[in-house]
Design a protein around this motif. Structure first.
Motif, mmCIF file in Angstrom:
data_model
loop_
_atom_site.group_PDB
_atom_site.id
_atom_site.type_symbol
_atom_site.label_atom_id
_atom_site.label_comp_id
_atom_site.label_asym_id
_atom_site.label_seq_id
_atom_site.Cartn_x
_atom_site.Cartn_y
_atom_site.Cartn_z
ATOM 1 N N LYS A 40 0.829 -1.216 0.000
ATOM 2 C CA LYS A 40 0.000 0.000 0.000
ATOM 3 C C LYS A 40 0.855 1.255 0.000
ATOM 4 O O LYS A 40 0.527 2.230 -0.661
ATOM 5 C CB LYS A 40 -0.946 0.004 1.197
ATOM 6 C CG LYS A 40 -2.081 -0.970 1.056
ATOM 7 C CD LYS A 40 -3.034 -0.893 2.220
ATOM 8 C CE LYS A 40 -4.119 -1.939 2.064
ATOM 9 N NZ LYS A 40 -5.014 -1.978 3.210
ATOM 10 N N GLY A 78 0.592 3.410 -3.212
ATOM 11 C CA GLY A 78 -0.189 4.585 -2.856
ATOM 12 C C GLY A 78 -1.684 4.348 -2.899
ATOM 13 O O GLY A 78 -2.161 3.267 -3.248
ATOM 14 N N GLU A 79 -2.410 5.396 -2.558
ATOM 15 C CA GLU A 79 -3.873 5.328 -2.516
ATOM 16 C C GLU A 79 -4.478 5.093 -3.895
ATOM 17 O O GLU A 79 -5.489 4.429 -4.034
ATOM 18 C CB GLU A 79 -4.435 6.627 -1.928
ATOM 19 C CG GLU A 79 -4.069 6.856 -0.478
ATOM 20 C CD GLU A 79 -4.656 5.803 0.440
ATOM 21 O OE1 GLU A 79 -5.805 5.390 0.219
ATOM 22 O OE2 GLU A 79 -3.949 5.400 1.386
ATOM 23 N N ASN A 80 -3.848 5.652 -4.912
ATOM 24 C CA ASN A 80 -4.409 5.548 -6.261
ATOM 25 C C ASN A 80 -4.022 4.258 -6.980
ATOM 26 O O ASN A 80 -4.490 3.999 -8.078
ATOM 27 C CB ASN A 80 -4.001 6.758 -7.108
ATOM 28 C CG ASN A 80 -2.500 6.851 -7.323
ATOM 29 O OD1 ASN A 80 -1.746 5.942 -6.958
ATOM 30 N ND2 ASN A 80 -2.064 7.948 -7.910
ATOM 31 N N GLY A 81 -3.152 3.474 -6.364
ATOM 32 C CA GLY A 81 -2.739 2.212 -6.964
ATOM 33 C C GLY A 81 -1.712 2.353 -8.069
ATOM 34 O O GLY A 81 -1.291 1.373 -8.659
ATOM 35 N N LYS A 82 -1.288 3.584 -8.350
ATOM 36 C CA LYS A 82 -0.309 3.818 -9.409
ATOM 37 C C LYS A 82 1.090 4.019 -8.853
ATOM 38 O O LYS A 82 2.069 3.843 -9.545
ATOM 39 C CB LYS A 82 -0.710 5.020 -10.254
ATOM 40 C CG LYS A 82 -2.019 4.812 -10.979
ATOM 41 C CD LYS A 82 -2.353 6.012 -11.822
ATOM 42 C CE LYS A 82 -3.763 5.960 -12.314
ATOM 43 N NZ LYS A 82 -3.984 5.283 -13.521
ATOM 44 N N ASP A 112 4.141 6.207 -6.489
ATOM 45 C CA ASP A 112 5.020 7.340 -6.710
ATOM 46 C C ASP A 112 6.448 6.830 -6.582
ATOM 47 O O ASP A 112 6.808 6.231 -5.557
ATOM 48 C CB ASP A 112 4.744 8.429 -5.657
ATOM 49 C CG ASP A 112 5.731 9.567 -5.760
ATOM 50 O OD1 ASP A 112 5.635 10.339 -6.728
ATOM 51 O OD2 ASP A 112 6.607 9.674 -4.872
#
Length: 121
Positions: A88, A92-96, A98
Motif C-alpha cells: 500500500k 499509494g492510494e491511487n494504486g499507481k 510514486d
C-alpha cells in the motif's frame, strides 16, 4: 550472486502480486540489488524492531532450513514478503504509486513490530 537472488525475490513477488512487481521493475529506477543486498546481508536485522524479534525471525528461518528448504530460498521469500507487506505504501492510494515514495520506503524500510506478519506472507 546477488542478481540471481534478486530474480528469485522478484519472481516470488510476481507470483503473489503482478501489479506490484510490474511497478517495481518498470517504474522504480533504483536497482533492487541496492535494498535487497542490505536486507539479506544483515538477515533483515535492521528492518525488525529489536534484537529479540530478529532472533524470532532467524529461529523461524532456520526451522524452515531444517525442514529441507534451501537457505537462499528462505532469504528470497522473506525479502519478497517484506516488499508485499508495504504494498500500500509503494503503490499509494491511487494504486499507481510514486517512484520517489517507493524508493524512500524500500531504502528506509519501516521497522517491523510483528515478525508474524512477515512469516505469514
Amino acid at each position: 550472486d546477488m542478481s540471481s537472488i534478486v530474480r528469485g525475490v522478484f519472481g516470488k513477488v510476481r507470483d503473489a502480486d503482478g501489479a506490484l512487481a510490474d511497478f517495481l521493475t518498470e517504474v522504480v529506477s533504483v536497482p533492487p540489488q541496492l535494498y535487497c543486498t542490505r536486507w539479506i546481508r544483515l538477515m533483515f536485522a535492521r528492518e525488525i524492531s529489536g534484537v529479540n524479534l530478529a532472533l524470532v525471525l532467524w529461529d523461524a528461518m532456520f526451522a524452515f532450513f531444517e525442514c529441507g528448504v534451501g537457505f537462499m530460498d528462505i532469504l528470497e521469500y522473506v525479502a519478497a514478503s517484506m516488499i508485499i507487506l508495504v504494498r500500500k505504501r509503494l503503490l499509494g492510494e491511487n494504486g499507481k504509486g510514486d517512484e520517489n515514495e517507493a524508493i524512500h520506503v524500500l531504502m528506509n524500510y519501516p521497522q517491523l513490530e510483528h515478525v508474524g506478519d512477515l512469516l505469514e506472507k
